[in-house]
Enzyme design. Structure first.
Site: not given
Ligand code: PAF
Length: 282
Positions: A30-31, A33, A188
């Site tokens: 996601h952003e 990372h 998650r």
């Protein structure tokens, strides 16, 4: 960008790369990372080096009743994103490649750090994390490695491991990226139903409130934590912990003022367990 699945190819690919900045992940990027990858890219440009991302869902760090089986595996999409963000090499081994035999040698961080907070609720978690991270460090031999501060305890344990084993790796921790409403980005979050997603920000709001109240003279940290836990539990959460700790070693804060603190929290909403933290600097 090269996508590599075997240790042999990895070794070949990395020979003669003079500066390697590693971003270890479990995928489903996601952003948050991608922010780590951007930083790795900037660092590696500076040193004329390469960004190496790893994608590996590490069974060793999951408990028997945790979400290892349902953890989202989205390799193609992850690789497309990594490519767009200037990653040079993705190492995505399967289990038999990274653990060709049972991993009976492990790295056990000290109990005072590893059996508290996350480690208390996820026994063996940090041994699993340290073992795989040590293995990745040993295979890749990066000059720097980047981790998110959302996993605050993980970052601290890795920093101390690197120091005690004299590994020549610069560990960089980056601030948590948040959704517009404040929810910390996490793979998650994808488990949350629409209704749960709307409630999910309450965890951040709760520790944010606590971080403000603790600055009021005469406030009592333990009481504030207990109140936050009770409020969230009343709202339908199942709180594992909300704790006020020293930033240096995660020991519980006892004195009422001074020093740099961090409030750490973990709680379940429905079946999804979320964690978050806020640093408090006086
Ligand atoms: O933070 C994670 O995603 C994992 O714990 C890590 C560091 C990649 C080790 O498996």
């Amino acid at each position: 960008m090269k996508i590599i699945h075997t240790v042999r190819e990895l070794k070949e690919q990395l020979t003669n790369v003079r500066y390697k900045c590693l971003v270890p992940t479990m995928g489903n990027l996601h952003e948050g990372h991608l922010r780590l990858i951007d930083e790795a890219h900037a660092k590696s440009q500076l040193h004329k080096g390469q960004v190496i991302a790893t994608i590996f869902v590490n069974r060793l760090q999951f408990g028997p009743n945790e979400d290892f089986d349902r953890y989202p595996r989205t390799l193609d999409n992850d690789c497309a994103l990594l490519d767009q963000h200037g990653c040079d090499v993705v190492f995505a081994p399967d289990e038999s490649e990274l653990y060709p035999e049972a991993q009976t040698y492990t790295v056990s961080p000290p109990p005072d750090l590893a059996n508290t907070l996350e480690g208390h609720f996820r026994p063996g978690f940090f041994t699993g994390v340290c073992t795989v991270v040590m293995k990745l460090f040993s295979l890749i031999q990066p000059q720097s490695a980047i981790f998110g501060k959302k996993d605050y305890q993980q970052l601290m344990i890795i920093e101390k491991m690197v120091k005690q084993f004299n590994l020549p790796i610069d560990i960089i921790g980056l601030d948590t990226l948040r959704a517009k409403d404040g929810l910390a980005l996490s793979s998650r979050n994808g488990y949350l139903s629409t209704k749960e997603r709307m409630k999910a920000v309450e965890l951040y709001q709760s520790i944010q409130r606590l971080a403000q109240l603790i600055k009021i003279p005469g406030s009592n940290g333990a009481e504030l934590c207990q109140k936050s836990i009770e409020t969230l539990n009343r709202e339908g959460w199942m709180v594992d912990y909300i704790s006020l700790c020293n930033q240096s070693d995660l020991s519980p804060c006892t004195q009422d003022k001074g020093g740099n603190w961090v409030v750490l929290a973990a709680a379940k909403i429905g079946k999804t367990r979320l964690i978050d933290n806020i640093e408090i600097n006086f």
